[in-house]
Design an enzyme around this catalytic site. Sequence first.
Site, PDB file in Angstrom:
ATOM      1  N   GLU A 259       1.078  -1.211   0.080  1.00 46.94           N
ATOM      2  CA  GLU A 259       0.035   0.135   0.129  1.00 46.94           C
ATOM      3  C   GLU A 259       0.965   1.088  -0.037  1.00 46.94           C
ATOM      4  O   GLU A 259       1.522   1.477   1.115  1.00 46.94           O
ATOM      5  CB  GLU A 259      -1.024   0.202   1.414  1.00 46.94           C
ATOM      6  CG  GLU A 259      -1.827  -1.501   1.261  1.00 46.94           C
ATOM      7  CD  GLU A 259      -3.013  -1.413   0.033  1.00 46.94           C
ATOM      8  OE1 GLU A 259      -2.996  -0.239  -0.474  1.00 46.94           O
ATOM      9  OE2 GLU A 259      -3.351  -2.328   0.013  1.00 46.94           O
ATOM     10  N   LEU A 260       1.094   1.977  -1.200  1.00 46.70           N
ATOM     11  CA  LEU A 260       2.002   2.832  -1.247  1.00 46.70           C
ATOM     12  C   LEU A 260       1.312   4.196  -1.493  1.00 46.70           C
ATOM     13  O   LEU A 260       0.618   4.592  -0.683  1.00 46.70           O
ATOM     14  CB  LEU A 260       2.974   2.517  -2.601  1.00 46.70           C
ATOM     15  CG  LEU A 260       3.362   1.114  -2.214  1.00 46.70           C
ATOM     16  CD1 LEU A 260       4.486   0.885  -3.577  1.00 46.70           C
ATOM     17  CD2 LEU A 260       4.392   0.783  -1.143  1.00 46.70           C
TER      18      LEU A 260
END
Length: 473
Positions: A216-217
């Site tokens: 999850e960037l």
Amino acid sequence: MLQVRQDVLGERFRLQRAAFEKQPFADLGLRKDRLKRLLALTERHETEICAAIGADFGGRSAHETRLAELFVVRAGIRHALAHVGGWMRERRVATTLPFLPSKNRLLPQPLGVVGIVSPWNYPFQLAVAPVTAALAAGNRVLVKPSELTPAFSELLARLAGEHFAPDELSVIPGDAEMGKAFVSMPFDHLLFTGSTAVGRQVAIAAAANLTPVTLELGGKSPAILDASCDLDTATASVAYGKLLNAGQTCIAPDYLLVPKGQAGTVAAKLAIAVARLYPTLRDNPDYTAIISDRHYQRLCAIIAEAREAGADVTEINPAGEELGTAGRKLLPTLVSNAGPDLRLMREEIFGPVLPIVEYATVDDAIAHVNRADRPLALYWFGNDSTNRQRILHETVAGGVTINDCMLHLVQENQPFGGVGASGMGAYHGEWGFRTFSKEKPVFLQSRLSAGALLRPPYGKTFERLFGLLKRIT
């Protein structure tokens, strides 16, 4: 001290692995019990959690912590409690004609020991929301919180120890070196939330163990104002979305695309919207500080670079205050006419700084978004359904909210995750359960199966039956 912590990490991992091997399929009662204990952790310690996060930030709105972290997590746990029985149930799957009357089933199975690396910007939500999914799926869980929130990390470790056995859920605080050791463990699944640059290193470390990862960037999430939008409503939403947690939000609007000739009007309306939200800044507990001196100086540097390059920089200071640097509060800042090579336009901002970019046509807006890495979020404001569909169909983003900001994140019936450089995989609700499960296909052979007639020695019976199979398939 680091070696001691790494020894604890190894010991806790082995403890959880052994516990999972003894009990590889937690029943519904146990899963609900763990979720209820996680809910108790959330509900009974709200004051302590808000205080610890506020101390780490040097001033973080307790109201924002309660809304954006505790409320979101509480809703997610309750959703999981209501639905986990259905999620974990063995499901029927259709069987193709040649294999009838045999049956297909799909059995969601826990993976084992799950690792979760959580960031500093929403330290409670982005640790406990994935823990919710992992526990619902029947796993054991280790959490490595950010070194930039030490007070909260130590609190979470203590609370986890009070509500869970170490072989169920453990929190391992520590610095960046501990983080490297953590992601190198042979987890059955690893979820990391953080920057794209660090996410690449996490993926490399996990690959050595063939550990599957959910990343999850972030990235540069655009907000697009269509010519058909209500500017007052749109700018109010963008101001709130940008300044929640002082812009230190992975899905905050990173830059604003507005129709050609409207940058000045939009900037003026944004200034009005900001003043309504935050009539004062310096001593206002609603306005959050920047997490660290390093991040504060980084934001100051990108603003200074833009100003020196000739961009139009507007600081919004409703009460005309002198903020200074000691409190690490940064004035909301609008930037127009910024060149594409500036850091402001290339890097994720992660602060209360909003570039405004004009576009001539919808084609231009789409092209601008598509020239960059695929963003974690995209926001579109307007009433023109044709333009809306074009944006939805011709751009790729992790998630979209129409005529508001960030609300796709809190939909438990929708997956949340990035795409391309903004991440891989998804969680929340059933998607989180599935991320941390192995959906194991099971084929149940019938006593009436004719499959034995297709085995050697081959002959006329095989040819007749094979011909029939060809016709019916």
